[in-house]
Design an enzyme around this catalytic site. Structure first.
Site: not given
Length: 502
Positions: A133, A163, A236
């Site tokens: 993402h 992911d 992230s």
């Protein structure tokens, strides 16, 4: 001046001097210093300085806190050793949004988007691991190293279901990679460090514990590690490391009650390093993620199913269908079998069994314990690969046309229209498609509403409208289909009964 007046002034001066001497002597006897008696000089603004005595020794002796001092020194040494392998990621791209005016006219308008995240170097050649993402839909990727140098990078491959994305730095190496640790061996309570670039501020380190393991999410095909190490937007893709400086997780998401502006609230999640490593190896070796495949449809056991089959144990997942000529059929699995163990591990849910199958090595023999009509059986199956199976069972052109017609018929019967969502902020770590219309004659009218955001179908995350419709048509034509949707601030589970083609 006459003599009498002169003598009076002399006596007055002697008296004042004597009074001052007596005053000073008494003050000194009372414990005051001469500096305390004399008036202090005032600053230009009239402020009078205050006496202040500072402590010149620490509260504790170093020998009394030797263990804490050693921990401090070791933590600093650990961070110095790993931060050169952590990179800050800046992305830029174009997102096309569908705009509708008050008259119902629609058009597509491009909009520049920017994003930030983190990554970790995992090979000397310059391969970088991050979240899917973080780089989704952004063709330009720029990496900032710990030393401040800036490099461009390209995407080698991604796996939205886990992911994970693998990048390659365009500059020549060698680079300093971090080693992968065994996430299966990490224990709740172990100390970990989350490293990344929160809010684009640059390299940041937070310390915490492993709070829990195997946390399931509807839009993730792997169970995640939960940590108390602070993870914020921008973290992230950065590594979660153990005390040896090994990667035990890839920071992925946070829990926040504020969806519009998520921030850390003591609960962060990371993709286990074992799952991230397998995905990376598949992408580097074959250019795409490779998942194990047996070829059977399953469902969780509910009280009615347990009663119907006379099955009283808690563990297990029921087989509802077998794909012809699949590894499951060759192993002897049948419809209505209940899988209770896989490679010796208890099966708490269908989702866990799917994860174990997909993470199994293609070509490996696996032990499957089943319950069939009151009798337990031990079977052995050879793991296949979905891609290979699809290639072996290629359809004729006539089959393909008929399949497209059947798919369209199922979708017409369902009666919803979806589009790629443009309202989701990537910092929320949520993917999905938005329902733009529910037909008046749809059986789902009332269950689904225009504006609902669909995050997952049958426990698998949704990324695009095309992907969602393809999987919806395939699933809804043969079995109950579960949708995970977001309606406002609520998350709902909607089940669609099998749809008959028109």
């Amino acid at each position: 001046m006459n003599d009498g007046f002169r003598r009076l002034l002399v006596l007055l001066a002697v008296f004042c001097f004597a009074f001052f001497v007596v005053f000073v002597v008494r003050k000194i006897q009372g414990g005051d210093s001469l500096m305390d008696i004399l008036p202090s000089s005032a600053s230009e603004n009239g402020f009078e300085s205050h006496q202040h005595t500072l402590r010149n020794k620490p509260s504790m002796n170093l020998k009394d806190v030797e263990v804490l001092a050693a921990i401090n020194a070791e933590s600093a040494a650990l961070v110095r050793a790993v931060v050169p392998s952590v990179v800050s990621i800046d992305t830029t791209g174009i997102r096309r949004e569908r705009i509708r005016d008050l008259y119902g006219r629609t058009w597509v308008q491009p909009r520049a988007v920017q994003g930030q995240g983190s990554g970790v170097i995992v090979t000397e050649e310059g391969h970088v691991l991050t979240n899917h993402h973080v780089i989704q839909g952004t063709p330009r990727i720029r990496l900032t190293m710990h030393d401040g140098s800036i490099h461009s990078a390209r995407v080698i491959g991604t796996d939205p279901a886990v992911d994970i994305a693998v990048l390659k730095i365009d500059s020549k190496g060698p680079f300093i990679p971090l080693k992968f640790g065994e996430s299966s061996k990490i224990e709740v309570g172990n100390t970990v460090f989350a490293i990344g670039s929160p809010f684009g501020l640059g390299t940041s380190v937070t310390e915490g514990k492993i709070s829990a393991k195997k946390r399931p999410f509807s839009d993730s095909q792997v169970d995640l590690l939960q940590t108390s190490a602070a993870i914020n937007p921008g973290n992230s893709g950065g590594p979660l490391i153990n005390i040896l400086g090994e990667i035990v997780g890839i920071n992925s998401r946070i829990y926040s009650t504020n969806r519009d502006s998520p921030s850390f609230q003591g609960i962060g999640f990371a993709i286990p390093s074992n799952a991230a490593f397998k995905t990376m190896k598949d992408i580097l070796d074959r250019g795409r993620p490779v998942r194990g495949f047996l070829g059977m449809a399953m469902e969780d056991l509910d009280p009615m199913t347990r009663k119907e089959f006379g099955y009283n144990e808690r563990a297990g997942a029921r087989v509802t269908a077998i794909v012809p000529n699949s590894p499951a059929m060759q192993a002897g699995l049948k419809k209505d079998d209940i899988v209770i163990r896989y490679q010796g591990k208890k099966i708490p849910s269908m989702r866990r069994l799917i994860f174990l199958i997909q993470q199994s090595k293609v070509g490996a023999d696996v032990a499957i314990d089943i319950w069939r009509a009151g009798v337990k059986h031990n079977l052995t199956a050879t793991i296949g690969e979905m891609e290979d199976f699809n290639n072996e069972t290629s359809e004729t052109e006539e089959d393909k046309v008929q399949k497209r017609l059947n798919t369209q018929a199922v979708l017409r019967a369902i009666g919803i229209v979806v589009s790629n969502s443009t309202k989701l902020d990537s910092s929320t770590r949520r993917y999905g498609v938005v329902i733009t219309r529910v037909n008046p004659d749809s059986d789902l009218r009332g269950k689904l509403l225009m504006g609902d955001i669909i995050h997952a179908i049958n426990g698998v995350r949704v990324t695009t409208a095309e992907d969602f419709l393809t999987r919806l048509a395939a699933s809804a034509s043969v079995q109950n289909t579960e949708l995970i949707i977001q309606r406002g601030k609520s998350t709902l589970h909607i089940t669609i009964s099998p749809v008959r083609e028109e």
